[in-house]
Design an enzyme around this catalytic site. Structure first.
Site, PDB file in Angstrom:
ATOM      1  N   ASP A 189       1.104  -1.433   0.084  1.00 21.78           N
ATOM      2  CA  ASP A 189      -0.268  -0.001   0.066  1.00 21.78           C
ATOM      3  C   ASP A 189       0.546   1.143   0.163  1.00 21.78           C
ATOM      4  OD1 ASP A 189      -2.478   1.580  -0.007  1.00 21.78           O
ATOM      5  OD2 ASP A 189      -2.029   1.564   2.613  1.00 21.78           O
ATOM      6  N   ASP A 241      -0.673   4.976   0.826  1.00 23.77           N
ATOM      7  CA  ASP A 241      -1.043   5.928   1.505  1.00 23.77           C
ATOM      8  C   ASP A 241      -1.090   5.210   3.390  1.00 23.77           C
ATOM      9  OD1 ASP A 241      -0.843   7.783  -0.297  1.00 23.77           O
ATOM     10  OD2 ASP A 241      -3.159   7.125  -0.061  1.00 23.77           O
ATOM     11  N   ASP A 259      -2.677  -0.765   5.370  1.00 25.60           N
ATOM     12  CA  ASP A 259      -3.284   0.120   6.518  1.00 25.60           C
ATOM     13  C   ASP A 259      -4.144   0.080   7.431  1.00 25.60           C
ATOM     14  OD1 ASP A 259      -3.251   2.443   5.297  1.00 25.60           O
ATOM     15  OD2 ASP A 259      -3.580   2.977   7.119  1.00 25.60           O
TER      16      ASP A 259
END
Length: 171
Positions: free
Chosen positions: A7, A9, A129
């Site tokens: 990922d 961000d 996240d």
């Protein structure tokens, strides 16, 4: 060779400190990371939609400490793809590619996957996240700690708090 879906961000790009800065500029209210722990991103930042849809938001993000060196090492030992659900924010598409080219020049355009849902991603390992991406992933999952997930039970996901831990697990 194992494949990693990584990922952007909240794992590579420090969105929280950017949101804090933009929130202060808009409201005059100073926020701390600690005050945001356990809150969803929308609860923490009421103007989040406006910010992520503003020109320059994704292009101007700072790096999560340590990520460059570890991503470069992972890139040498794994089939690595940066996977970002970027189509939700159309302005982000070109900005994310510019950002990745700037900070990760060793990655090729073929390693940048901008999608809507990450449910279609095929890899052996996913680092993210957000539970919404990890929960549906059938392979090994690594939850990168951010304020919105800090107090949540990691469940089947392996939790890390910084890039050094990612290196200890995968390198």
């Amino acid at each position: 060779m194992k494949r990693i879906a990584l990922d952007m961000d909240g794992v590579l790009a420090d969105v929280y400190n950017h949101f804090i800065k933009m929130h202060f500029e808009e409201t005059g209210e100073s926020l701390t990371i600690e005050a945001l722990e356990g809150k969803t991103e929308l609860e923490a930042f009421p103007h989040i939609r406006k910010h992520v849809n503003s020109t320059g938001f994704f292009r101007d993000l700072k790096l999560i400490p340590g990520c460059q060196q570890y991503v470069e090492q992972l890139n040498q030992q794994y089939e690595l793809f940066i996977v970002s659900a970027a189509t939700e924010f159309p302005l982000s598409l070109s900005e994310k590619q510019i950002w990745l080219n700037k900070y990760f020049p060793f990655l090729t355009w073929r390693q940048m996957v901008f999608c809507g849902s990450k449910e279609i991603i095929r890899a052996d390992i996913m680092i993210d996240d957000h539970f919404k991406n990890l929960d549906y992933f059938p392979g090994e999952t690594i939850l990168f700690t951010q304020p919105h997930n800090k107090f949540a039970d990691a469940g089947r996901h392996r939790r890390v708090t910084h890039w050094e831990e990612v290196g200890q697990i995968l390198l």
